[in-house]
Design a protein around this motif. Sequence first.
Motif, short mmCIF file in Angstrom:
data_model
loop_
_atom_site.label_atom_id
_atom_site.label_comp_id
_atom_site.label_asym_id
_atom_site.label_seq_id
_atom_site.Cartn_x
_atom_site.Cartn_y
_atom_site.Cartn_z
N LEU A 31 0.80 -1.20 0.09
CA LEU A 31 0.14 0.20 0.09
C LEU A 31 0.88 1.26 0.08
CD1 LEU A 31 -3.17 0.52 0.26
CD2 LEU A 31 -2.99 0.86 2.36
N GLN A 32 0.54 2.14 -0.84
CA GLN A 32 1.26 3.55 -0.96
C GLN A 32 0.62 4.60 -0.58
OE1 GLN A 32 2.22 3.71 -5.02
NE2 GLN A 32 3.37 1.66 -5.40
N VAL A 33 -0.70 4.80 -0.61
CA VAL A 33 -1.51 5.92 -0.04
C VAL A 33 -2.51 5.45 0.89
CG1 VAL A 33 -2.74 7.93 -0.76
CG2 VAL A 33 -0.97 7.25 -2.41
N LEU A 34 -2.60 6.13 2.03
CA LEU A 34 -3.56 5.88 3.03
C LEU A 34 -4.09 7.02 3.65
CD1 LEU A 34 -4.94 3.33 4.70
CD2 LEU A 34 -3.02 3.52 6.19
N ASN A 35 -5.35 7.29 3.71
CA ASN A 35 -6.09 8.29 4.35
C ASN A 35 -6.86 8.01 5.53
OD1 ASN A 35 -7.59 10.64 4.91
ND2 ASN A 35 -7.94 11.20 2.64
N LEU A 36 -6.28 8.47 6.65
CA LEU A 36 -7.17 8.16 7.95
C LEU A 36 -7.75 9.36 8.54
CD1 LEU A 36 -4.38 5.54 9.36
CD2 LEU A 36 -6.56 5.09 8.25
N CYS A 37 -8.14 10.41 8.11
CA CYS A 37 -8.32 11.57 8.56
C CYS A 37 -9.87 11.38 8.94
CB CYS A 37 -8.65 12.74 7.05
SG CYS A 37 -9.24 14.15 7.66
N GLU A 38 -9.99 11.70 10.31
CA GLU A 38 -11.21 11.90 11.10
C GLU A 38 -11.50 10.25 11.47
OE1 GLU A 38 -14.26 14.35 9.32
OE2 GLU A 38 -12.86 16.11 9.36
N THR A 39 -10.66 9.31 11.51
CA THR A 39 -11.00 8.07 12.10
C THR A 39 -10.73 7.89 13.49
OG1 THR A 39 -8.86 7.23 11.40
CG2 THR A 39 -10.74 7.17 9.82
N PRO A 40 -11.04 7.06 14.16
CA PRO A 40 -11.00 6.81 15.63
C PRO A 40 -9.58 6.11 15.95
CG PRO A 40 -12.54 5.39 14.94
CD PRO A 40 -12.24 6.07 13.63
N VAL A 41 -8.75 6.26 15.05
CA VAL A 41 -7.40 5.45 15.21
C VAL A 41 -6.61 5.99 16.13
CG1 VAL A 41 -7.15 4.40 12.86
CG2 VAL A 41 -6.25 6.49 13.31
N THR A 42 -5.75 5.38 16.94
CA THR A 42 -4.98 5.97 17.85
C THR A 42 -3.33 5.47 17.82
OG1 THR A 42 -5.16 3.83 19.70
CG2 THR A 42 -6.95 5.74 19.59
N ASP A 43 -2.68 5.79 18.80
CA ASP A 43 -1.06 5.49 18.55
C ASP A 43 -1.03 3.87 18.50
OD1 ASP A 43 -0.44 7.94 18.77
OD2 ASP A 43 0.05 8.00 20.80
N ALA A 44 -2.08 3.10 19.18
CA ALA A 44 -1.71 1.76 19.29
C ALA A 44 -1.96 1.10 17.88
CB ALA A 44 -2.84 1.13 20.27
N GLY A 45 -2.71 1.71 17.14
CA GLY A 45 -2.63 1.20 15.59
C GLY A 45 -1.87 1.77 14.74
N LEU A 46 -1.65 3.14 14.92
CA LEU A 46 -0.87 3.86 13.94
C LEU A 46 0.53 3.34 13.88
CD1 LEU A 46 -2.15 7.43 14.72
CD2 LEU A 46 -2.38 6.00 12.49
N LEU A 47 1.15 2.87 15.08
CA LEU A 47 2.47 2.21 15.26
C LEU A 47 2.58 0.96 14.48
CD1 LEU A 47 3.24 2.71 19.07
CD2 LEU A 47 4.38 3.69 17.20
#
Length: 600
Positions: free
Chosen positions: A540-556
Amino acid sequence: MPPDILQCTGQLRCKQGPAPAPRTPPHTQFRSSGRQVRGWLFCPEGDKELVLSTAIAPLLENNHPPPDLCEFFCKHCRERPRSMVVIEVFTPVVQRILKHNMDFGKCPRLRLFTQEYILALNELNAGMEVVKKFIQSMHGPTGHCPHPRVLPNLVAVCLAAIYSCYEEFINSRDNSPSLKEIRNGCQQPCDRKPTLPLRLLHPSPDLVSQEATLSEARLKSVVVASSEIHVEVEPASTAKPALTASVGNDSEPNLIDCLMVSPACSTMSIELGPQADRTLGCYVEILKLLSDYDDWRPSLASLLQPIPFPKEALAHEKFTKELKYVIQRFAEDPRQEVHSCLLSVRAGKDGWFQLYSPGGVACDDDGELFASMVHILMGSCYKTKKFLLSLAENKLGPCMLLALRGNQTMVEILCLMLEYNIIDNNDTQLQIISTLESTAVGKRMYEQLCERQRELKELQRKGGPTRLTLPSKSTDADLARLLSSGSFGNLENLSLAFTNVTSACAEHLIKLPSLKQLNLWSTQFGDAGLRLLSEHLTMLQVLNLCETPVTDAGLLALSSMKSLCSLNMNSTKLSADTYEDLKAKLPNLKEVDVRYTEAW
């Protein structure tokens, strides 16, 4: 003539003649109102402790008892557990300790007094019913306990009490067989000097000539006895079990590895004395009571996740059998913060999941609890390659055995192992396939797997659209139906922006091998889905997570997606530290949006 009347103000007077009529109960004579209580209290010789305990009760309403007074209270609980002082005077003192104490490490005698008080309650006629009502009073009538210190304090008291049940054996650990020796069949030479009654049937230098001919034909045993604990080790076979550590390694082996039960390993039987047995039963029952409260269960699971019990307790069949109720409550709880505590607290350390799995010393149900633990873990965010790899490496045998018996969860596990190419060995793959085809449910799920695999390969061969946008308000079910109805093997750009999809759709997204751009703007896609994507969509090259409930636990988890060159984390719970970590681990990242985050 010695005085026989004690005035509550501290003045002492003498009186001759017989004592007056019996006094009213102490708890009706003394009240704390900021002034001295007037009256006389006649004190026979055998009732001095009752008088003293009652007289100082008002002083403890707003203060913890000092250490010396705690010792006096402990003595009274042990010697007179059924006296009215325990209920009428000590109860409010213990309630205050549990509600307000912050550190038993600094005040260990407060913990000991609380421990003795609960044991005294257990000695009453109603026994555990009285203890249960006391726990209920500490929790309160509402669904949420208003006192945050009560649970950790109760757990600390329970852990200390359970430890004390095995304390004599723990203190004699240098003179008793270690778990490594037990695992090795107690055939390691022992040159320790016993201080407790100890019988080690190991050949000593001066007896080698006498026992040389008998050592091969006789089963060796170890018996360690004390006033409270009796431990007996009997090897079930003279064959040495396979070890994970080298023979010459003197370091203490892995805890669960020491306690593994198999025909080639020794069995260890621990018998506690009557008093220790009653103490153990009382405090394990309290842990079971604590696990029944929904609001306490997450914190209780977190406190017990590191397995804070001595290894002697984990080798005690009665203890692990009773504690199984608590572990079952964790496994049945749908909240991730509860059932995730079944796993180890860190890599390389075993947890309750390993201890109660088939082959673990605590497993006594042919894997039923193990199956329920796997089911709840697989139903949450643990449906990942990492978890499946762990099962394949350590628990493949039990999984196959339970699948052979028709357990649907284990059948699903084996199918996922095949679908995600977890198993590399062809012979093992064939064995898994044979296991699946041996039951009706396994055969059906394996056929569905074969259909999905053929469909996916056919989609890749035929191609299909390269771009796709789902209508607004689409759901996970809508996406699943769409992806199963057409050819999307060449799909490179997928937009789910402003839809109602969640992390549950991730298991469908990972089956799009050509996907390079994914737009999840303003969806409910969370950490669990990110972790799954990071393991499978490595291109995957492009990922848009704008205004999603993700936190550091998933972003890491995105740090493993080395192909990412554009990442939008606008209006998420991204922290500055996580942002710096992602920049360091994603060398191709060129476009980043972190507006309205802590990293902005």
